[in-house]
Structure formats: C-alpha cells, structure tokens
Design a protein around this motif. Structure first.
Motif, PDB file in Angstrom:
ATOM      1  N   SER A   1       0.843  -1.210   0.000  1.00 20.28           N
ATOM      2  CA  SER A   1       0.000   0.000   0.000  1.00 20.28           C
ATOM      3  C   SER A   1       0.872   1.251   0.000  1.00 20.28           C
ATOM      4  CB  SER A   1      -0.917   0.024   1.225  1.00 20.28           C
ATOM      5  OG  SER A   1      -1.750  -1.094   1.222  1.00 20.28           O
TER       6      SER A   1
ATOM      7  N   LEU B   1      -0.261   2.745  -3.378  1.00 24.52           N
ATOM      8  CA  LEU B   1      -1.367   3.683  -3.148  1.00 24.52           C
ATOM      9  C   LEU B   1      -0.885   5.094  -2.801  1.00 24.52           C
ATOM     10  CD1 LEU B   1      -3.915   1.442  -1.147  1.00 24.52           C
ATOM     11  CD2 LEU B   1      -3.692   1.732  -3.610  1.00 24.52           C
TER      12      LEU B   1
ATOM     13  N   ILE C   1      -3.823   7.860  -3.032  1.00 27.64           N
ATOM     14  CA  ILE C   1      -4.982   7.036  -2.648  1.00 27.64           C
ATOM     15  C   ILE C   1      -4.799   6.588  -1.205  1.00 27.64           C
ATOM     16  CG2 ILE C   1      -6.208   4.871  -3.157  1.00 27.64           C
ATOM     17  CD1 ILE C   1      -5.251   5.236  -6.088  1.00 27.64           C
TER      18      ILE C   1
ATOM     19  N   GLU D   1     -10.249   0.598  -3.742  1.00 29.05           N
ATOM     20  CA  GLU D   1      -8.967   1.321  -3.695  1.00 29.05           C
ATOM     21  C   GLU D   1      -7.857   0.359  -3.265  1.00 29.05           C
ATOM     22  OE1 GLU D   1      -9.010   5.142  -1.526  1.00 29.05           O
ATOM     23  OE2 GLU D   1     -11.155   5.182  -1.851  1.00 29.05           O
TER      24      GLU D   1
ATOM     25  N   LEU E   1      -6.304  -2.014  -5.817  1.00 29.27           N
ATOM     26  CA  LEU E   1      -5.288  -1.523  -6.761  1.00 29.27           C
ATOM     27  C   LEU E   1      -3.883  -1.986  -6.394  1.00 29.27           C
ATOM     28  CD1 LEU E   1      -6.636   2.090  -7.344  1.00 29.27           C
ATOM     29  CD2 LEU E   1      -6.312   0.348  -9.104  1.00 29.27           C
TER      30      LEU E   1
ATOM     31  N   SER F   1      -8.902  10.907  -2.967  1.00 31.55           N
ATOM     32  CA  SER F   1      -8.416   9.525  -3.022  1.00 31.55           C
ATOM     33  C   SER F   1      -9.350   8.645  -3.849  1.00 31.55           C
ATOM     34  CB  SER F   1      -8.300   8.988  -1.586  1.00 31.55           C
ATOM     35  OG  SER F   1      -8.216   7.601  -1.587  1.00 31.55           O
ATOM     36  N   THR F   2     -10.652   8.759  -3.598  1.00 32.85           N
ATOM     37  CA  THR F   2     -11.638   7.938  -4.320  1.00 32.85           C
ATOM     38  C   THR F   2     -11.588   8.221  -5.822  1.00 32.85           C
ATOM     39  OG1 THR F   2     -13.076   7.964  -2.388  1.00 32.85           O
ATOM     40  CG2 THR F   2     -14.116   7.416  -4.469  1.00 32.85           C
TER      41      THR F   2
ATOM     42  N   ALA G   1      -8.475   6.854  -7.421  1.00 27.73           N
ATOM     43  CA  ALA G   1      -8.598   5.398  -7.609  1.00 27.73           C
ATOM     44  C   ALA G   1      -9.491   5.092  -8.799  1.00 27.73           C
ATOM     45  CB  ALA G   1      -9.165   4.754  -6.339  1.00 27.73           C
TER      46      ALA G   1
ATOM     47  N   GLU H   1      -7.558   5.518 -11.955  1.00 24.98           N
ATOM     48  CA  GLU H   1      -6.635   4.381 -12.158  1.00 24.98           C
ATOM     49  C   GLU H   1      -7.396   3.171 -12.714  1.00 24.98           C
ATOM     50  OE1 GLU H   1      -3.252   3.948 -11.255  1.00 24.98           O
ATOM     51  OE2 GLU H   1      -3.040   6.078 -10.759  1.00 24.98           O
TER      52      GLU H   1
END
Lengths: 406, 142
Positions: free
Chosen positions: A241, A245, A250, A257, A260, B44-45, B48, B51
């Motif tokens: 992470s 992330l 993220i 999320e 990923l 963040s959401t 994501a 992506e």
C-alpha cells in the motif's frame, strides 16, 4: 508422518486465516497513509496473538475445557456475561463487515451491486456452518486464503520498498492534523489482529478435535509459525500500500482502492486475485465469528454445543447460528460501508480487549486446569505486558475514533 | 484505595498515550478539520476511479471488475456535494460551489463509466483526474 501433516495443515490454516476485513482495512490504511510507520503495531499485535493463541490451545488441551468454559467455571456466570456481551456487540459488527467484504468481492467479480449480493453471502455462510464438516470450515477458506501470499509476491514484483520509504519505519510521516488518525489506526490494528473471537474459536476447535497433552506440539507450531507466516501477508499489504497507493494519492478508504495494490503489479490477474483473497478471507472470518459467538453463548449457558453434532442434538446452538447470521445480514443491509464497520468493529474490540483477556492471567496459572503446564515467569510477564497494552488501547480507542473522524 | 488500583492504572494509560503521542507526533496537531478529511477522501476515491478506468482500457482489468468497483466508489462520495457547504474548515463559498459542481459531474461518471471504445473514456478519465486534483489543492501543504 500423521503428526507432521497435522502440523503443516495447522500452520497453513493459521497462515491463510490471519487476514480478514479488519486486518486488510487497517493494514492498507496504515501503509497508504503512513508508509512503514505502523509496522511496529502489526509486529506487536502478531507477537501478542501468537502467545494468546498458544495459551488458549494449551488450556483446552490440558483441561479438556474451552476458554469460555474456564471463564464461566472459575469466575462465575455473572462475570462471564461481561466478556459475552462485549463479544456479541463487537463480533456482530465484524460479522456484518465480513459479509460486506464477501459481497464486495463478488461484486468485483460480477459487476453486480454488492448490496444485491449480501443475501447470497449470508446464505453461503449459513450453508457452510449448517452442512459442512468442521474440518472443511476450519481448513477450506484458510487454504484458499493462502492466495494472500500473492501480496508478498506483489511487493517483490514492485522491486521491494524504495530506499526513501525505509526511514518511515522509524520516522512515520505524520502530517499536521494526522496524529489522532495515526494512533487510531495503531489501536485498530491491535484490535483487528488480537481478536478475542479467534481465541474462543481456536479453543473451541481444539475441543471439537479432542486435543490432549499430545497435541501441545501441534498447538505451539500452529500458534507461532501459523500466526508468524500469517502476519507476513499483513505486513506485505502495509508495504505494498505504501509503494502503490500512497504515490497515487490514494488513502485506501474503500475496498476497490485497496484492490489496486494487486492490480498495479499483476493487472487483470491481480484484480481477480484480490477479489478471491477478499472473498475467502472474509468467508473464513465470517464462519469463525458466527461459530465463536454461538460457542460462547452455548458454553456459557451450559447448552449442548458442537458443529459436528446433528442440529436436533444441539438445537439451541444451531438456532444461535441462524440468529447471528440474520443479525449480521441485518446490520449489513442497513447500508453501512463494510470498511467503516470493520474499523468500528476493530475499535470496539480494542475497547473491550481487557475484559476478554484478563481471565487468562488467572486461568493460565491454575493447576486445576493446566496441571504441570501452568504459565512460567516468561509467559506471565508476556501476558502482563499484553494486558497493559490492551488497557491503554481500550482507554484510547473510542476517543481516537471520534478525534480522527472514524 | 490501594496503590495500583483503577485511578492509578488510568493515569498510567493516559500518561503512556500522551508520551507516545508526543514522541511520534512532535509538534503535529491532533486532528484535521471535517472539510480536509472529506476532501482528502474524495481526492483519493476519484484518483482510484481514474486508475481503474485507465486499467480497464489498457486491458489490465475486466469491465465487470471496474463496474463493481465503481458502484462502491460512487456510494462513498455520493451526497458529499450537498454536505460540503456545511463542513467546518471549508474554504470560501465560490470554491465550495465549484467543488460541489465538479463532484456532481464525476459522480455521474462513476454511475455510468465508459467501459468500451464507443464513448469518450479519455474525457471521463481527464474529468476524474481534474476533480481529484481540485480536491487535493484544498488540502494543507505537507
């Protein structure tokens, strides 16, 4: 040879069963937000859970009684209601979170809304606890859970942690205003990993399999190696992470999320792997939580219990299974996000941790139960340390939950 | 009350926590404002989502995975546009209105993502990234 197989199976199931919705959520949030700065919490929690699992198995192997039996007998029924009540509340939240986790995994595989899939997940858990033999419940999802080792492969595929990430191990990147969140995630990791339901389930499982003094070797290997290997997957998720992330901004606040982390290194296969890992780990945890809750109540009230017994022979125990699956489904259907439920469940578990762990200190030193295998000085010192930590975590968990905004 | 009783244990727990907090936190303050928390989650959401959408068009994810993921992501930010004007720590009204408008557009993308080449998926991708950046711009500098 049979013993080696039993040890290997025990270690594999403990490894595969280490992760659940709570552990996945807290590990990913830790890595995405604070780099390697919360690795210490996961290591601390792992050492604690190793010791506690070993003790709960030893108690049952030496006395033929489960941890719940021991608390009720030694402290009386009125005291037993304390851990029982706290377990029912905490585990109902965790069950709802795990049913939600299973449904989101199915949603990722099918493209259907996870709300629609919730009853499917609940039905699957019901069918398994009702029809499947205990060995399948204990070993099946956990062996699939070994796929979680893909997270370790993901770290390797990404080339390991970059050099600039390493200092976050001892110097966590806590920005202004993030202190409460940092401490809350630390408390939630401890609550998610040191889950009392795991101890009740493990102890009841040892009872179902009629463990004796001869099972002590299997018990020790399962506790130390299984939990040790299991924590490697959780630690790898923190690292992955932090690698995947965090640079993309993220924070890992939703399960897609977190997915990923495996999509980045493995593409389509990674996405499917994440969904399967999420599904099997949450299925395994749901089964353990439902059984653990039903064991707790049946053993506490002195009812007939046993997953291997025909429903008519342990009617009230089997009724409890249905009631708790219904309760978990009801909580999930109220619409709460599974990840939030997992965090609340972990925080609440942290709050009530001392209530469930305090009786260990007395029981593990009682020769009526442990005979010549009572705790030594090291065991008591370690248990005292775990209790001290659990008291601190209990005091701070809810204030931190409020301060960090959940 | 004997030494080591409940008040003593509570004091120990509190002292331990404060000591730990001061060690790990240095001069960091305890909490973010509700606006910063929500803006950070939204950024963040949406990042994501971008992506995931890109991965589906570069054959790194299946359409059903992205569809299932978007349903969950949409849920996590839906309703935020109407909450923004009430959140403590929010910027000026014009900025809040602009963020809420952008958010409404991106929520509709999450509801109906373009998962094949017959529609403007690159336009959706850019919108998701722009809105994520707009929310990130409202966060305090590290």
């Amino acid at each position: 040879m049979k013993k080696v197989f039993a040890i290997a199976l025990g270690v594999m199931t403990a490894t595969g069963g280490f992760l659940d919705a709570g552990a996945i959520t807290t590990a990913a949030a830790a890595g995405a937000n604070f780099g390697l700065g919360l690795v210490w919490a996961m290591v601390l929690a792992t050492v604690a859970v190793m010791l506690l699992v070993e003790m709960s198995g030893r108690l049952t192997a030496m006395s033929g009684k489960t941890y719940a039996d021991g608390i009720r007998e030694r402290f009386g029924f009125k005291f037993y209601l304390l851990p029982l009540t706290s377990e029912v509340v905490a585990n109902s939240l965790l069950l709802a979170a795990d049913l939600g986790g299973m449904s989101i995994a199915l949603a990722l595989l099918t493209g259907i809304s996870w709300h629609v899939l919730l009853p499917v997940s609940a039905m699957l858990v019901f069918v398994m606890v009702w029809r499947a033999p205990f060995s399948l419940i204990e070993n099946g999802p956990s062996l699939f859970g070994l796929l979680a080792l893909a997270v370790v492969a993901g770290v390797l595929a990404m080339g390991g942690p970059p050099a600039e990430l390493v200092p976050t191990l001892w110097q966590p990147p806590i920005e202004d205003g993030q202190l409460a969140e940092y401490l809350f995630i630390a408390a939630a990791i401890l609550g998610a990993v040191i889950s009392p339901y795991l101890l009740y389930f493990y102890s009841s499982g040892a009872g179902e399999e009629r463990w004796s003094r001869r099972s002590l070797g299997i018990n020790r290997a399962t506790a130390v190696l299984g939990m040790g290997f299991g924590s490697v997957t959780a630690l790898a998720l923190i690292v992955l992470s932090a690698i995947v992330l965090a640079p993309a901004g993220i924070s890992g606040g939703t399960l897609p999320e977190i997915g990923l982390t495996l999509v980045q290194p493995f593409g389509t296969i990674g996405g499917i792997l994440f969904a399967v890992i999420l599904f099997t780990t949450c299925l395994g945890a749901s089964l353990e939580v439902v059984l653990s809750l039903s064991y707790n109540i049946a053993q506490g009230f002195g009812w007939e219990w046993g997953e291997t017994k025909k429903p008519a022979k342990a009617a009230r125990f089997n009724l409890l299974l249905i009631v708790f699956i219904g309760l978990g489904l009801g909580l999930s259907l109220l619409g709460s996000d599974p990840l939030q439920l997992a965090l609340f469940g972990s925080a609440f578990t942290a709050l009530v941790l001392p209530i469930s762990l305090l009786p260990f200190l007395v029981l593990m030193n009682d020769p009526d139960y442990l005979h010549d295998r009572v705790n030594g000085a090291f065991g008591n010192l370690a248990l005292g340390g775990i209790l001290a930590i659990s008291f601190v975590v209990a005091v701070v968990s809810i204030p931190l939950l409020i301060l960090s905004g959940g | 009350m004997r030494p080591g009783g409940r008040p003593a244990r509570f004091a120990f727990a509190l002292a331990f926590t404060l000591a730990l907090a001061s060690v790990v936190g240095g001069c960091a303050s305890w909490t973010e404002t509700p606006f910063v928390r929500e803006a950070s989650d939204a950024a963040s959401t949406l990042s994501a989502a971008a992506e995931l959408l890109e991965a589906s068009h570069t054959e790194r994810l299946t359409g059903s995975y992205v569809q299932g993921a978007f349903l969950d992501l949409e849920e996590s930010i839906s309703g935020l546009d109407s909450e923004l004007p009430q959140l403590e720590g929010r910027p000026d009204d014009a900025t809040v209105k602009s963020l809420a408008d952008e958010l409404r557009t991106t929520v509709s993308i999450l509801r109906m993502p373009c998962l094949d080449s017959s529609c403007d998926w690159q336009g959706q991708l850019m919108k998701l990234r722009d809105t994520s950046d707009a929310f990130t711009a409202q966060l305090p500098a590290p």
